[in-house]
Design an enzyme around this catalytic site. Structure first.
Site, PDB file in Angstrom:
ATOM      1  N   THR A 113       0.801  -1.227   0.000  1.00  0.00           N
ATOM      2  CA  THR A 113       0.000   0.000   0.000  1.00  0.00           C
ATOM      3  C   THR A 113       0.834   1.279   0.000  1.00  0.00           C
ATOM      4  OG1 THR A 113      -0.169  -0.133   2.412  1.00  0.00           O
ATOM      5  CG2 THR A 113      -1.947  -1.141   1.138  1.00  0.00           C
ATOM      6  N   GLU A 135       6.027  -0.608  20.138  1.00  0.00           N
ATOM      7  CA  GLU A 135       5.136  -1.744  20.409  1.00  0.00           C
ATOM      8  C   GLU A 135       5.452  -2.389  21.758  1.00  0.00           C
ATOM      9  OE1 GLU A 135       4.577  -2.669  15.641  1.00  0.00           O
ATOM     10  OE2 GLU A 135       6.216  -3.598  16.782  1.00  0.00           O
ATOM     11  N   GLY A 179      10.237  -6.162   8.115  1.00  0.00           N
ATOM     12  CA  GLY A 179       9.804  -6.756   9.375  1.00  0.00           C
ATOM     13  C   GLY A 179       9.378  -8.209   9.205  1.00  0.00           C
ATOM     14  N   ASP A 180       8.734  -8.495   8.070  1.00  0.00           N
ATOM     15  CA  ASP A 180       8.295  -9.859   7.775  1.00  0.00           C
ATOM     16  C   ASP A 180       9.490 -10.776   7.517  1.00  0.00           C
ATOM     17  OD1 ASP A 180       5.642  -8.795   7.821  1.00  0.00           O
ATOM     18  OD2 ASP A 180       5.928  -8.116   5.774  1.00  0.00           O
TER      19      ASP A 180
END
Length: 307
Positions: A45, A147, A228-229
């Site tokens: 996106t 996070e 990150g993946d």
């Protein structure tokens, strides 16, 4: 012995994010990967345009039921990343719990994607689901500083704070915690990021020991998607190969990231031309071209044991 991963993440036709970022590197390292695509988009996106479909919680359940009916639902690992929907996330938790009942040794690797740099980029109602349902069933988590702070309610302004936050996360469930990036100053100067890792072990006599490490990571002036993946997938792989040695697992994981990112940024600048910022398509990770580095990364990032 075959090692099988159920990876529930997004899918893109073009580029590398979610399952596209995780599957190839894991397969190269010898893992069987069964992918459930939480979304199917034309591209990530960050492009000007994107189209596609989103998998619902019910549709996820249907796919899982199909695997179960054929009695092929034995997994060694579950891997999950970005999700925007609470019911989908709760279904993931149900699946993980059921798979853990079937195989108590199953390891759940979770990237708890909530936000970064002080702001959330998922709906607020995902936060309690992550905190109260997902993190307690996770074995390995890879939050960034924001996070980690959000999940524990504690701010990180020193290395001691980072250690305390990781200890708090351990008490919530996971035995392995890696804070992938922080705002703390690096001892190597302002061109480096500081990351932290902590791994809790139970000794044969029942007592507990914890290994903690600090990693200084070179900064790159660009916005990458899918890193990150890739990171969570590589941490899964290298903690599998080095289950009691977080230092080595982190060095391998961060070194893979360094090689892939360097190859990507060099290629992107080449395509963009002198003095021009590379575009999102030009910054897609150079994954296939990095196969040799994924399989056997030259160690360029060393972890320091801090306790």
């Amino acid at each position: 012995m075959e090692c099988r991963v159920l990876s529930i993440q997004s899918h893109v036709v073009r580029g590398y994010v979610g399952n596209k970022s995780a599957s190839f590197p894991l397969q190269v390292l010898g893992f069987e990967v069964d992918s459930i695509n939480s979304v199917q988009f034309s591209n990530h996106t960050g492009y000007s345009h994107w189209k596609g479909q989103v998998l619902t919680a019910d549709e996820l359940h249907v796919l899982y039921e199909g695997i179960k009916l054929n009695n092929v639902h034995h997994y060694d690992y579950v891997l999950t990343g970005y999700t925007r929907d609470t019911s989908f996330l709760e279904m993931v938790v149900d699946i993980v719990q059921e798979l853990k009942r079937a195989n108590p040794n199953l390891v759940y690797v979770c990237d708890p994607v909530l936000g970064d740099h002080g702001s959330m980029y998922v709906p607020q109602n995902l936060y309690p689901v992550y905190k109260n349902k997902v993190v307690p069933v996770a074995d390995i988590i890879t939050p960034n500083q924001f996070e980690a702070e959000l999940l524990t309610g504690k701010n990180i302004s020193t290395e001691k704070d980072a250690v305390e936050v990781m200890d708090l996360l351990h008490t919530m469930g996971p035995d392995t915690v890696v804070i992938t990036s922080s705002d703390l100053p690096s001892r190597l100067g302002d061109r480096f990021l500081v990351s932290f890792g902590s791994q809790r072990h139970v000794r044969p006599d029942g007592s507990r020991t914890t290994q903690r490490v600090r990693i200084e990571v070179p900064k790159v002036d660009a916005v990458f998607v899918g890193t990150g993946d890739l990171f969570a997938a590589m941490l899964l792989a290298w903690t599998h190969h080095y289950p009691n040695d977080l230092k080595t697992a982190c060095e391998k994981t961060f070194s893979v990231m360094h090689h892939v990112i360097q190859r990507t940024i060099s290629y992107a600048h080449e395509l963009a031309g002198p003095g021009r910022r590379p575009s999102p398509p030009q910054l897609e990770l150079r994954m296939v071209q990095s196969k040799a580095d994924i399989e056997d990364p030259a160690i360029v990032t060393e972890a320091t044991v801090i306790s």
